[in-house]
Design a protein around this motif. Structure first.
Motif, PDB file in Angstrom:
ATOM      1  N   HIS A  77       0.846  -1.199   0.000  1.00 43.19           N
ATOM      2  CA  HIS A  77       0.000   0.000   0.000  1.00 43.19           C
ATOM      3  C   HIS A  77       0.880   1.248   0.000  1.00 43.19           C
ATOM      4  O   HIS A  77       1.670   1.474   0.912  1.00 43.19           O
ATOM      5  N   TYR A  78       0.723   2.072  -1.021  1.00 44.98           N
ATOM      6  CA  TYR A  78       1.576   3.249  -1.200  1.00 44.98           C
ATOM      7  C   TYR A  78       1.329   4.329  -0.152  1.00 44.98           C
ATOM      8  O   TYR A  78       2.247   5.051   0.221  1.00 44.98           O
ATOM      9  N   TYR A  79       0.091   4.466   0.329  1.00 47.01           N
ATOM     10  CA  TYR A  79      -0.252   5.591   1.209  1.00 47.01           C
ATOM     11  C   TYR A  79       0.575   5.593   2.485  1.00 47.01           C
ATOM     12  O   TYR A  79       0.961   6.656   2.974  1.00 47.01           O
ATOM     13  N   TYR A  80       0.878   4.438   3.011  1.00 46.75           N
ATOM     14  CA  TYR A  80       1.641   4.381   4.259  1.00 46.75           C
ATOM     15  C   TYR A  80       3.047   4.940   4.045  1.00 46.75           C
ATOM     16  O   TYR A  80       3.582   5.632   4.902  1.00 46.75           O
ATOM     17  N   ARG A  81       3.636   4.661   2.895  1.00 47.85           N
ATOM     18  CA  ARG A  81       4.961   5.222   2.572  1.00 47.85           C
ATOM     19  C   ARG A  81       4.864   6.722   2.319  1.00 47.85           C
ATOM     20  O   ARG A  81       5.758   7.480   2.689  1.00 47.85           O
ATOM     21  N   HIS A 100      11.073   7.453   1.264  1.00 48.81           N
ATOM     22  CA  HIS A 100       9.691   6.987   1.453  1.00 48.81           C
ATOM     23  C   HIS A 100       8.794   7.419   0.298  1.00 48.81           C
ATOM     24  O   HIS A 100       7.920   6.647  -0.129  1.00 48.81           O
ATOM     25  N   TYR A 101       8.990   8.621  -0.217  1.00 45.47           N
ATOM     26  CA  TYR A 101       8.212   9.036  -1.391  1.00 45.47           C
ATOM     27  C   TYR A 101       8.546   8.141  -2.586  1.00 45.47           C
ATOM     28  O   TYR A 101       7.652   7.756  -3.346  1.00 45.47           O
ATOM     29  N   ASN A 102       9.818   7.801  -2.746  1.00 44.74           N
ATOM     30  CA  ASN A 102      10.204   6.885  -3.822  1.00 44.74           C
ATOM     31  C   ASN A 102       9.534   5.526  -3.645  1.00 44.74           C
ATOM     32  O   ASN A 102       9.079   4.914  -4.623  1.00 44.74           O
ATOM     33  N   ASP A 103       9.486   5.048  -2.406  1.00 42.05           N
ATOM     34  CA  ASP A 103       8.804   3.778  -2.130  1.00 42.05           C
ATOM     35  C   ASP A 103       7.320   3.875  -2.482  1.00 42.05           C
ATOM     36  O   ASP A 103       6.749   2.936  -3.048  1.00 42.05           O
ATOM     37  N   ALA A 104       6.702   4.988  -2.128  1.00 42.92           N
ATOM     38  CA  ALA A 104       5.281   5.178  -2.454  1.00 42.92           C
ATOM     39  C   ALA A 104       5.075   5.149  -3.963  1.00 42.92           C
ATOM     40  O   ALA A 104       4.148   4.496  -4.468  1.00 42.92           O
ATOM     41  N   LEU A 105       5.952   5.839  -4.686  1.00 41.93           N
ATOM     42  CA  LEU A 105       5.817   5.907  -6.144  1.00 41.93           C
ATOM     43  C   LEU A 105       6.108   4.568  -6.814  1.00 41.93           C
ATOM     44  O   LEU A 105       5.541   4.262  -7.867  1.00 41.93           O
ATOM     45  N   ALA A 106       6.958   3.765  -6.202  1.00 43.44           N
ATOM     46  CA  ALA A 106       7.217   2.425  -6.741  1.00 43.44           C
ATOM     47  C   ALA A 106       5.957   1.557  -6.638  1.00 43.44           C
ATOM     48  O   ALA A 106       5.765   0.641  -7.437  1.00 43.44           O
ATOM     49  N   ARG A 107       5.097   1.865  -5.683  1.00 42.48           N
ATOM     50  CA  ARG A 107       3.865   1.107  -5.484  1.00 42.48           C
ATOM     51  C   ARG A 107       2.685   1.708  -6.248  1.00 42.48           C
ATOM     52  O   ARG A 107       1.699   1.029  -6.504  1.00 42.48           O
ATOM     53  N   LYS A 109       2.590   4.541  -9.356  1.00 42.39           N
ATOM     54  CA  LYS A 109       3.258   5.538 -10.206  1.00 42.39           C
ATOM     55  C   LYS A 109       2.374   6.745 -10.506  1.00 42.39           C
ATOM     56  O   LYS A 109       2.862   7.762 -10.989  1.00 42.39           O
ATOM     57  N   ASP A 110       1.084   6.669 -10.183  1.00 47.85           N
ATOM     58  CA  ASP A 110       0.167   7.784 -10.419  1.00 47.85           C
ATOM     59  C   ASP A 110      -0.088   8.619  -9.167  1.00 47.85           C
ATOM     60  O   ASP A 110      -0.990   9.465  -9.157  1.00 47.85           O
ATOM     61  N   ASP A 111       0.706   8.429  -8.134  1.00 42.82           N
ATOM     62  CA  ASP A 111       0.512   9.123  -6.856  1.00 42.82           C
ATOM     63  C   ASP A 111       1.036  10.559  -6.957  1.00 42.82           C
ATOM     64  O   ASP A 111       2.203  10.834  -6.690  1.00 42.82           O
ATOM     65  N   VAL A 112       0.158  11.472  -7.339  1.00 41.30           N
ATOM     66  CA  VAL A 112       0.527  12.872  -7.551  1.00 41.30           C
ATOM     67  C   VAL A 112       1.039  13.511  -6.257  1.00 41.30           C
ATOM     68  O   VAL A 112       1.969  14.324  -6.284  1.00 41.30           O
ATOM     69  N   VAL A 113       0.465  13.151  -5.133  1.00 43.51           N
ATOM     70  CA  VAL A 113       0.876  13.735  -3.850  1.00 43.51           C
ATOM     71  C   VAL A 113       2.346  13.413  -3.566  1.00 43.51           C
ATOM     72  O   VAL A 113       3.120  14.299  -3.174  1.00 43.51           O
TER      73      VAL A 113
END
Length: 123
Positions: A77-81, A100-107, A109-113
């Protein structure tokens, strides 16, 4: 040992087989910790809301504990990262925030935040 046998000695073959299959799925990476412990999506969401409340109230240590725990329970789950990135950014720990933002984006790729917040780390 006797106490354990007394408590769990009445396990049926079906229960034992089901438990074995569950553990095998977990070991093979087909099941998360959250699934293993039967956390529902709503429970995970509710815990995340508590963590977000701590974050908004600047209780970053408590928020970090919650989001790290959630990241273990549901590693995909990307949100936790994303939230861990925000926590570290607020603490001015920019390398950790970026990671952590890189980890979120790896999960996701459309996570604009995470893209936006990672960009702020570079400023």
């Amino acid at each position: 040992m006797e106490r354990l046998q007394k408590k769990y000695g009445a396990v049926t073959k079906e229960e034992a087989d089901s438990a074995y299959e569950t553990i095998q799925r977990f070991i093979q990476g087909k099941m998360t910790w959250g699934q293993l412990f039967n956390f529902t999506t709503k429970e995970m969401h509710d815990i995340a809301e508590i963590g977000y409340g701590y974050f908004k109230d600047t209780h970053y240590d408590k928020a970090e504990q919650i989001f790290k725990g959630l990241a273990v329970l549901d590693p995909d789950h990307y949100y936790y990262r994303q939230m861990l990135g925000a926590i570290f950014r607020k603490r001015n720990q920019l390398e950790d925030a970026e990671a952590h933002y890189n980890d979120a984006l790896a999960r996701n790729k459309d996570d604009v935040v995470s893209y936006t917040n990672r960009g702020e780390v570079y400023l």
